[in-house]
Scaffold this motif. Structure first.
Motif, mmCIF file in Angstrom:
data_model
loop_
_atom_site.group_PDB
_atom_site.id
_atom_site.type_symbol
_atom_site.label_atom_id
_atom_site.label_comp_id
_atom_site.label_asym_id
_atom_site.label_seq_id
_atom_site.Cartn_x
_atom_site.Cartn_y
_atom_site.Cartn_z
ATOM 1 N N SER A 35 0.573 -1.236 0.014
ATOM 2 C CA SER A 35 -0.110 0.009 0.115
ATOM 3 C C SER A 35 0.829 1.159 0.160
ATOM 4 C CB SER A 35 -1.139 0.078 1.208
ATOM 5 O OG SER A 35 -0.193 -0.010 2.465
ATOM 6 N N ILE A 36 2.077 1.313 0.670
ATOM 7 C CA ILE A 36 2.921 2.284 0.618
ATOM 8 C C ILE A 36 4.094 2.118 -0.378
ATOM 9 C CG2 ILE A 36 2.098 3.571 2.673
ATOM 10 C CD1 ILE A 36 4.455 2.119 4.338
ATOM 11 N N ASN A 37 4.171 0.998 -1.211
ATOM 12 C CA ASN A 37 5.183 0.763 -1.957
ATOM 13 C C ASN A 37 6.460 0.668 -1.138
ATOM 14 O OD1 ASN A 37 3.525 1.356 -4.433
ATOM 15 N ND2 ASN A 37 3.913 3.472 -4.010
ATOM 16 N N ASN A 38 6.402 -0.126 -0.062
ATOM 17 C CA ASN A 38 7.581 -0.522 0.409
ATOM 18 C C ASN A 38 8.503 -1.709 -0.080
ATOM 19 O OD1 ASN A 38 7.861 1.315 2.274
ATOM 20 N ND2 ASN A 38 6.819 0.367 3.936
ATOM 21 N N GLN A 39 9.415 -1.790 -0.089
ATOM 22 C CA GLN A 39 10.213 -3.375 -0.771
ATOM 23 C C GLN A 39 10.848 -3.776 0.482
ATOM 24 O OE1 GLN A 39 12.556 -0.784 -3.456
ATOM 25 N NE2 GLN A 39 12.315 -2.767 -4.919
ATOM 26 N N HIS A 40 10.510 -5.132 0.923
ATOM 27 C CA HIS A 40 10.775 -5.712 2.170
ATOM 28 C C HIS A 40 11.865 -6.528 1.969
ATOM 29 C CE1 HIS A 40 6.841 -4.406 3.351
ATOM 30 N NE2 HIS A 40 7.299 -4.391 4.691
ATOM 31 N N ILE A 41 13.242 -6.515 2.873
ATOM 32 C CA ILE A 41 14.010 -7.456 2.885
ATOM 33 C C ILE A 41 13.885 -8.305 4.047
ATOM 34 C CG2 ILE A 41 16.705 -7.790 3.034
ATOM 35 C CD1 ILE A 41 17.064 -5.127 1.636
ATOM 36 N N TRP A 42 13.394 -9.516 3.914
ATOM 37 C CA TRP A 42 13.187 -10.543 4.994
ATOM 38 C C TRP A 42 14.548 -11.398 5.194
ATOM 39 C CZ3 TRP A 42 8.861 -9.161 7.333
ATOM 40 C CH2 TRP A 42 7.730 -8.698 6.998
ATOM 41 N N ILE A 43 14.979 -11.229 6.595
ATOM 42 C CA ILE A 43 16.146 -11.863 6.983
ATOM 43 C C ILE A 43 15.902 -12.949 7.799
ATOM 44 C CG2 ILE A 43 18.465 -11.887 7.785
ATOM 45 C CD1 ILE A 43 18.139 -9.951 5.398
ATOM 46 N N ILE A 44 15.817 -14.125 7.694
ATOM 47 C CA ILE A 44 15.834 -15.261 8.233
ATOM 48 C C ILE A 44 16.915 -15.868 9.049
ATOM 49 C CG2 ILE A 44 14.451 -17.480 8.297
ATOM 50 C CD1 ILE A 44 13.071 -15.215 6.933
ATOM 51 N N THR A 45 17.047 -15.425 10.297
ATOM 52 C CA THR A 45 18.117 -15.556 11.275
ATOM 53 C C THR A 45 17.965 -16.731 12.148
ATOM 54 O OG1 THR A 45 17.555 -14.252 13.225
ATOM 55 C CG2 THR A 45 18.126 -12.981 10.897
ATOM 56 N N GLY A 46 19.082 -17.261 12.784
ATOM 57 C CA GLY A 46 19.113 -17.909 13.739
ATOM 58 C C GLY A 46 20.637 -18.842 13.823
ATOM 59 N N PRO A 47 20.952 -19.719 14.773
ATOM 60 C CA PRO A 47 22.125 -20.627 14.818
ATOM 61 C C PRO A 47 21.658 -21.552 13.778
ATOM 62 C CG PRO A 47 21.378 -20.178 16.882
ATOM 63 C CD PRO A 47 20.305 -19.684 16.026
ATOM 64 N N ALA A 48 22.786 -22.593 13.617
ATOM 65 C CA ALA A 48 22.800 -23.636 12.737
ATOM 66 C C ALA A 48 21.619 -24.914 13.258
ATOM 67 C CB ALA A 48 24.079 -24.342 12.661
ATOM 68 N N GLY A 49 21.050 -25.080 12.260
ATOM 69 C CA GLY A 49 20.022 -26.321 12.525
ATOM 70 C C GLY A 49 18.600 -25.700 12.745
ATOM 71 N N SER A 156 20.634 -31.556 17.787
ATOM 72 C CA SER A 156 20.392 -33.000 17.412
ATOM 73 C C SER A 156 19.759 -32.850 15.982
ATOM 74 C CB SER A 156 19.095 -33.407 18.126
ATOM 75 O OG SER A 156 18.089 -32.739 18.136
ATOM 76 N N ARG A 157 19.551 -31.694 15.598
ATOM 77 C CA ARG A 157 19.267 -31.593 13.955
ATOM 78 C C ARG A 157 20.486 -31.664 13.334
ATOM 79 N NH1 ARG A 157 14.471 -27.025 14.207
ATOM 80 N NH2 ARG A 157 12.709 -28.126 15.322
ATOM 81 N N VAL A 158 21.456 -30.707 13.602
ATOM 82 C CA VAL A 158 22.761 -30.965 12.983
ATOM 83 C C VAL A 158 23.274 -32.047 12.902
ATOM 84 C CG1 VAL A 158 24.939 -29.745 13.086
ATOM 85 C CG2 VAL A 158 23.134 -28.261 13.569
ATOM 86 N N LYS A 159 23.373 -32.871 13.847
ATOM 87 C CA LYS A 159 24.003 -34.232 13.931
ATOM 88 C C LYS A 159 23.234 -35.000 13.093
ATOM 89 C CE LYS A 159 25.793 -34.514 18.644
ATOM 90 N NZ LYS A 159 25.539 -35.390 19.998
ATOM 91 N N ALA A 160 22.226 -34.703 12.665
ATOM 92 C CA ALA A 160 21.107 -35.808 11.858
ATOM 93 C C ALA A 160 21.494 -35.407 10.195
ATOM 94 C CB ALA A 160 19.721 -35.682 11.911
ATOM 95 N N ARG A 161 22.321 -34.186 9.879
ATOM 96 C CA ARG A 161 22.388 -33.630 8.612
ATOM 97 C C ARG A 161 23.668 -34.420 7.912
ATOM 98 N NH1 ARG A 161 23.416 -27.064 8.919
ATOM 99 N NH2 ARG A 161 21.034 -26.535 8.981
ATOM 100 N N ALA A 162 23.385 -34.696 6.642
ATOM 101 C CA ALA A 162 24.400 -35.465 5.821
ATOM 102 C C ALA A 162 25.177 -34.452 4.832
ATOM 103 C CB ALA A 162 23.678 -36.472 4.986
ATOM 104 N N ASN A 163 26.356 -34.584 4.603
ATOM 105 C CA ASN A 163 27.358 -33.646 3.593
ATOM 106 C C ASN A 163 26.983 -32.041 3.728
ATOM 107 O OD1 ASN A 163 27.724 -36.507 2.185
ATOM 108 N ND2 ASN A 163 25.750 -36.328 1.294
#
Length: 215
Positions: A35-49, A156-163
């Protein structure tokens, strides 16, 4: 229209990368009204996993926006350090953060309604580097989506990762470096990622919608 005065200097690199990690999911038009012609940059953040790539891809698809995978912009030296369990220093990250920021700006300058970016942004000063993307452009809005979970769950999630070059012992070092956003960082949305992935998707999308509706 995205405009930057000459005084911004290094904000936008003249040699901005255009590698295939910038996934064209909708450069022409977002699925949400601006509505106000904004351009959004959405940064998805957080540690590994924490699920940055999964959440970012989901948001990019739903919002019909380009997706930028921050890990694709790490220099080889950084990847080698992480693969060997060596934590990155601030000096290792500055150029990487600027490259990601410049790539996001490049997408907007190319006509995208916004973009979705993955970047750990563990410290407030790292987030501040990304925030510079909106410093001299009134129509650019930077928002962070912080994916929050316990160290035990992410380990636990990172341990389950492969390659993948990120080793499980790097989760500990990332939590040691982590500065969780506080209530003074008004541009941060917090999403609990301890539940099922579809639920995380739904909450993230709902909060993004709420954020845009209240601007």
């Amino acid at each position: 229209m995205l405009t930057y005065p000459e005084s911004v200097g290094s904000l936008v690199s003249s040699t901005t990368s255009t590698t295939t990690s910038s996934h064209a999911m909708g450069k022409a038009q977002s699925s949400l009204p601006r509505s106000i012609n904004n351009q959004h940059i959405w940064i998805i953040t957080g540690p590994a996993g924490c699920g940055k790539s999964s959440v970012a891809l989901h948001l990019a698809k739903k919002l019909n926006l380009p997706y930028i995978e921050g890990d694709d912009y790490h220099p080889e030296a950084n990847i080698e350090k992480m693969a060997n369990g060596i934590p990155l220093t601030d000096d290792d990250r500055w150029d990487w953060l600027e490259t990601i920021r410049n790539q996001a700006v490049h997408e907007l300058e190319g006509g995208a309604a916004g973009c979705v970016v993955t970047c750990s942004c563990l410290k407030r000063k790292y987030r501040d580097v990304i925030r510079l993307a909106s410093r001299d452009a009134e129509d650019v809005v930077v928002r962070f989506v912080y994916l929050q979970a316990s160290e035990e769950l992410l380990l636990s999630r990172v341990k389950a990762r492969a390659n993948h070059y990120m080793k499980d012992d790097m989760v500990k070092s990332q939590f040691e470096a982590l500065e969780e956003p506080d209530n003074t960082e008004k541009d941060v949305i917090v999403v609990d990622v301890s539940g099922p992935l579809q639920g995380v998707f739904d909450v993230a999308m709902e909060k993004v919608h709420e954020c845009m509706e209240t601007e």
